[in-house]
Scaffold this motif. Structure first.
Motif, PDB file in Angstrom:
ATOM      1  N   ALA A   1      13.617   0.576   6.801  1.00 51.48           N
ATOM      2  CA  ALA A   1      13.237  -0.809   6.529  1.00 51.48           C
ATOM      3  C   ALA A   1      11.809  -0.980   7.010  1.00 51.48           C
ATOM      4  O   ALA A   1      11.509  -0.782   8.192  1.00 51.48           O
ATOM      5  N   VAL A   2      10.927  -1.308   6.065  1.00 54.35           N
ATOM      6  CA  VAL A   2       9.492  -1.411   6.330  1.00 54.35           C
ATOM      7  C   VAL A   2       9.168  -2.871   6.620  1.00 54.35           C
ATOM      8  O   VAL A   2       9.138  -3.703   5.718  1.00 54.35           O
ATOM      9  N   ASN A   3       8.929  -3.172   7.899  1.00 53.59           N
ATOM     10  CA  ASN A   3       8.590  -4.556   8.246  1.00 53.59           C
ATOM     11  C   ASN A   3       7.073  -4.723   8.286  1.00 53.59           C
ATOM     12  O   ASN A   3       6.351  -3.812   8.689  1.00 53.59           O
ATOM     13  N   ASP A   4       6.612  -5.885   7.909  1.00 54.17           N
ATOM     14  CA  ASP A   4       5.231  -6.305   8.200  1.00 54.17           C
ATOM     15  C   ASP A   4       5.159  -7.811   8.008  1.00 54.17           C
ATOM     16  O   ASP A   4       5.904  -8.377   7.204  1.00 54.17           O
ATOM     17  N   VAL A   5       4.258  -8.432   8.753  1.00 56.87           N
ATOM     18  CA  VAL A   5       4.061  -9.873   8.577  1.00 56.87           C
ATOM     19  C   VAL A   5       3.399 -10.136   7.221  1.00 56.87           C
ATOM     20  O   VAL A   5       3.559 -11.224   6.655  1.00 56.87           O
ATOM     21  N   HIS A   6       2.684  -9.163   6.703  1.00 58.26           N
ATOM     22  CA  HIS A   6       2.120  -9.247   5.348  1.00 58.26           C
ATOM     23  C   HIS A   6       3.133  -8.650   4.383  1.00 58.26           C
ATOM     24  O   HIS A   6       3.274  -7.421   4.292  1.00 58.26           O
ATOM     25  N   ALA A   7       3.810  -9.532   3.626  1.00 59.87           N
ATOM     26  CA  ALA A   7       4.891  -9.077   2.745  1.00 59.87           C
ATOM     27  C   ALA A   7       4.391  -8.075   1.713  1.00 59.87           C
ATOM     28  O   ALA A   7       5.097  -7.113   1.376  1.00 59.87           O
TER      29      ALA A   7
END
Ligand SMILES: NC(=O)c1ccc[n+]([C@@H]2O[C@H](COP(=O)([O-])OP(=O)(O)OC[C@H]3O[C@@H](n4cnc5c(N)ncnc54)[C@H](O)[C@@H]3O)[C@@H](O)[C@H]2O)c1
Length: 256
Positions: A41-47
């Motif tokens: 699961a690739v999280n980032d605040v920049h979708a």
């Protein structure tokens, strides 16, 4: 993102959440885990960054989903973990990577530092790690297996002039790993942090980089893949006897 052709299925059945994985170190970690069989699961605040990385990993034959959101927001963290758990059935690896590269932090003498800056650093480098751990630990202890790795910094380990807030907040994240290691060892969950030296930015003046690299015995700055390789070892079966450690990944840098 480098494509590592050596692919294994050593992490088959593992589900990993990598925060701040939309670029840089986090993207390299996500690629290394996906390349070795984990569902990532690739999280980032920049979708958009999270989507791009997840799509690229999928195109290379890996299993990846985007899990956008701000990890400093406890409600977003709860949602992210719930969604991954629902879609993938578990979470057994957490890499707390979201943060700010040390090269992106303005130098500020302590006497001029703003308390608001301290709060923001601790929200990102300490409280976000705490919120994520609170959400995933019950899942990992239920599985009887888990790996938590927090990306820290040499600044936190050795101290850093004019960057006290960053250094203290990174040190707190590493300290949390040491405490959790003691609590969770009996449940099969290991907790470590990696203390990074300077990672070469994508774009920078090569003369400045060469000069900075001379501080390091190996005479080069780190690459995101140097960090990804260390993460892969920690999440492997061979890393299972290492817990509660702050491991320098720093080209041999030392202050003495
Ligand atoms: N680059 C270095 O020299 C260096 C040195 C020591 C430690 N570190 C640590 O390594 C980690 C990765 O650094 P990097 O160089 O790859 O940085 P980077 O800026 O290239 O990537 C960090 C990613 O984290 C994301 N992010 C930031 N805040 C977030 C939030 N609240 N929620 C979700 N995502 C968020 C950003 O959008 C970005 O995509 C950071 O924790 C950093 O502090 C970096």
């Amino acid at each position: 993102m480098t494509d590592h052709n050596t692919r294994t299925d050593m992490l088959a059945g593992r589900v990993a959440l990598v925060t701040g994985a939309g670029r840089g170190v986090g993207a390299a970690i996500a690629a290394r885990l996906a390349g070795n069989g984990a569902h990532v699961a690739v999280n980032d605040v920049h979708a958009d960054r999270a989507e791009d990385v997840a799509q690229e990993l999928t195109a290379r034959g890996g299993h990846a989903i985007a899990a956008a959101g701000d990890v400093t927001d406890p409600e977003a963290v709860a949602r992210i973990v719930r969604e991954i758990h629902t879609s993938s059935g578990s979470i057994s690896i957490l890499v707390n990577n979201a943060g700010i590269p040390v090269t992106g932090i303005p130098l500020t003498p302590f006497s001029e530092s703003d308390p608001a800056e301290w709060e923001s650093m601790f929200r990102l480098n300490t409280f976000a790690v705490m919120h994520l751990c609170r959400e995933v630990i019950p899942i990992m202890t239920g599985l009887g297996w888990g790996r938590i790795i927090t990306i820290s910094s040499d600044s936190g380990r050795t101290g850093e002039a004019q960057m006290a807030a960053y250094a203290a907040s990174k040190a707190a994240g590493a300290s949390l790993m040491r405490s959790l290691a003691k609590e969770l060892g009996p449940s099969g969950v290991t907790c470590n942090s990696l203390s990074l030296g300077t990672i070469a930015p994508d774009s920078a003046d090569s003369e400045a980089l060469a000069s900075h690299a001379r501080r390091y015995p190996v005479r080069r700055l780190g690459m995101p893949d140097d960090v990804a390789a260390a993460v892969l070892w920690l999440v492997s079966d061979g890393g299972g006897w290492t817990t509660g450690q702050t491991i320098p990944i720093n080209g041999g840098y030392s202050t003495s």
